[in-house]
Design a protein around this motif. Sequence first.
Motif, mmCIF file in Angstrom:
data_model
loop_
_atom_site.group_PDB
_atom_site.id
_atom_site.type_symbol
_atom_site.label_atom_id
_atom_site.label_comp_id
_atom_site.label_asym_id
_atom_site.label_seq_id
_atom_site.Cartn_x
_atom_site.Cartn_y
_atom_site.Cartn_z
ATOM 1 N N UNK A 23 0.738 -1.373 -0.083
ATOM 2 C CA UNK A 23 -0.154 0.027 -0.086
ATOM 3 C C UNK A 23 0.971 1.340 -0.012
ATOM 4 N N UNK A 24 0.606 2.267 -0.945
ATOM 5 C CA UNK A 24 1.304 3.398 -0.994
ATOM 6 C C UNK A 24 0.580 4.399 0.149
ATOM 7 N N UNK A 25 1.402 5.187 0.741
ATOM 8 C CA UNK A 25 1.167 6.171 1.746
ATOM 9 C C UNK A 25 1.502 7.622 1.324
ATOM 10 N N UNK A 26 0.650 8.552 1.431
ATOM 11 C CA UNK A 26 1.042 10.052 1.189
ATOM 12 C C UNK A 26 0.305 10.616 2.518
ATOM 13 N N UNK A 27 1.210 11.309 3.091
ATOM 14 C CA UNK A 27 0.754 11.985 4.525
ATOM 15 C C UNK A 27 1.154 13.286 4.773
ATOM 16 N N UNK A 28 0.377 14.228 5.050
ATOM 17 C CA UNK A 28 0.548 15.490 5.693
ATOM 18 C C UNK A 28 0.890 15.494 6.963
ATOM 19 N N UNK A 29 1.939 15.997 7.192
ATOM 20 C CA UNK A 29 2.330 16.071 8.853
ATOM 21 C C UNK A 29 3.161 17.267 9.347
ATOM 22 N N UNK A 30 3.143 17.708 10.375
ATOM 23 C CA UNK A 30 4.034 18.843 10.936
ATOM 24 C C UNK A 30 4.973 18.571 11.954
ATOM 25 N N UNK A 31 4.887 17.058 12.255
ATOM 26 C CA UNK A 31 5.848 16.472 13.117
ATOM 27 C C UNK A 31 7.167 16.029 12.414
ATOM 28 N N UNK A 32 8.228 16.711 12.513
ATOM 29 C CA UNK A 32 9.417 16.662 11.602
ATOM 30 C C UNK A 32 10.241 15.388 12.007
ATOM 31 N N UNK A 33 9.982 15.135 13.313
ATOM 32 C CA UNK A 33 10.763 13.875 13.786
ATOM 33 C C UNK A 33 10.089 12.718 13.178
ATOM 34 N N UNK A 34 8.652 12.708 13.170
ATOM 35 C CA UNK A 34 8.064 11.459 12.508
ATOM 36 C C UNK A 34 8.203 11.358 11.094
ATOM 37 N N UNK A 35 8.339 12.485 10.424
ATOM 38 C CA UNK A 35 8.688 12.570 8.876
ATOM 39 C C UNK A 35 10.067 12.159 8.798
ATOM 40 N N UNK A 36 11.159 12.174 9.550
ATOM 41 C CA UNK A 36 12.415 11.958 9.590
ATOM 42 C C UNK A 36 12.502 10.397 9.586
ATOM 43 N N UNK A 37 11.746 9.856 10.307
ATOM 44 C CA UNK A 37 12.133 8.405 10.512
ATOM 45 C C UNK A 37 11.298 7.450 9.613
#
Length: 367
Positions: A297-311
């Motif tokens: 499954x492909x995932x596209x997400x909007x997020x402001x938590x840069x720690x989550x994005x990084x990992x």
Amino acid sequence: MRKSTSGPSMSGPSTSQQTGKNAADDFGGKPFQQQTYVSESDAPGAPAPGSLTPEADLPRWATRAPEGEKLESTQYADRVQHDLSFVKAAPGVAKPDPILVADNITRKFGGVTAVDVQHFEIERHGITALIGPNGAGKTTFFNLMTGFDTPNTGTWEFDGKPLKSESPEQVARMGMVRTFQLTKVMSRLTVMDNMLLGAPVQPGEGMFAALFPARWRKQEEKNREKAERLLKRFLLWKKKDDFAGSLSGGQRKLLEMARALMSDPQLVMLDEPMAGVNPALKQSLLDCIMALRETGTTVLFVEHDMNMVRHIADWVTVMAEGKIVAEGVPKNVMSDQAVIDAYLGARANIDLGDDAALEKLEEEQHE
């Protein structure tokens, strides 16, 4: 160190294989390879003690190996990251295997241009993060792609099929589903009933068909079993008989994501999935997002938590003032001075999970 080998079991169907079928159903209904961990010190062909398979425990398998072992590869993560490593970090760059492609998308509200995207692609089987300041057009772009709003200009296609004239319901049936920044749950229905609304096959919903339970009862039981498995994975099982309106904001986020997975999507679009989620539930949600990728499954997400994005992100796209201003792997994007100045800030490249980095920052502040 242990290394992972894949291949079908030579014996008859095992309990783990049967469990694997259920786990695959939970996250898109797509099969995946059996993963077996074999110790280098073990005799050739001997099974590793405490081996872990994605079928047995999908969320844990996607992010953690058994104790004392190293997870060398997963079904899709390594391949996606390898393919994207050859992609030039530039706005609107083409991807090796895109599942969603958009061209010349614009949306204007009066004299304000909310979205002006020249070209955008999402890599199949990857986790793509869409970041940017508030008002950058991220949610509006989600609405345009999923049929909840109509652009002034542009064309876009999902898995090779044009979506310009498709309604949100038709887009969802094609395999592209989304969640909302402000959760959309049926407050006066139970959590279980909310889940069952997301099932794509419901033969008993017609007025005439409802008169013949024998025709739809078996499918109804399958839908309920799938909903039960998803509720357990998203830690909502104990709430299944409660009204959805009684859930906290974070629990509603979990319910909305679990309900979206009832339709076996190819692409899941998450609008700020971590907003309002209790810190105790965040790791579970992260594990489930990463496990989605391992079932294709492909995932596209909007997020402001840069720690989550990084990992967890394989690729990051940055929007500002309705335009895509940067793209690349997380490390490179977060080191881009233009992105730092426009959105992230000077401390954005500090990993909050790295104790050494935090100690260094604290020393700098005391100097």
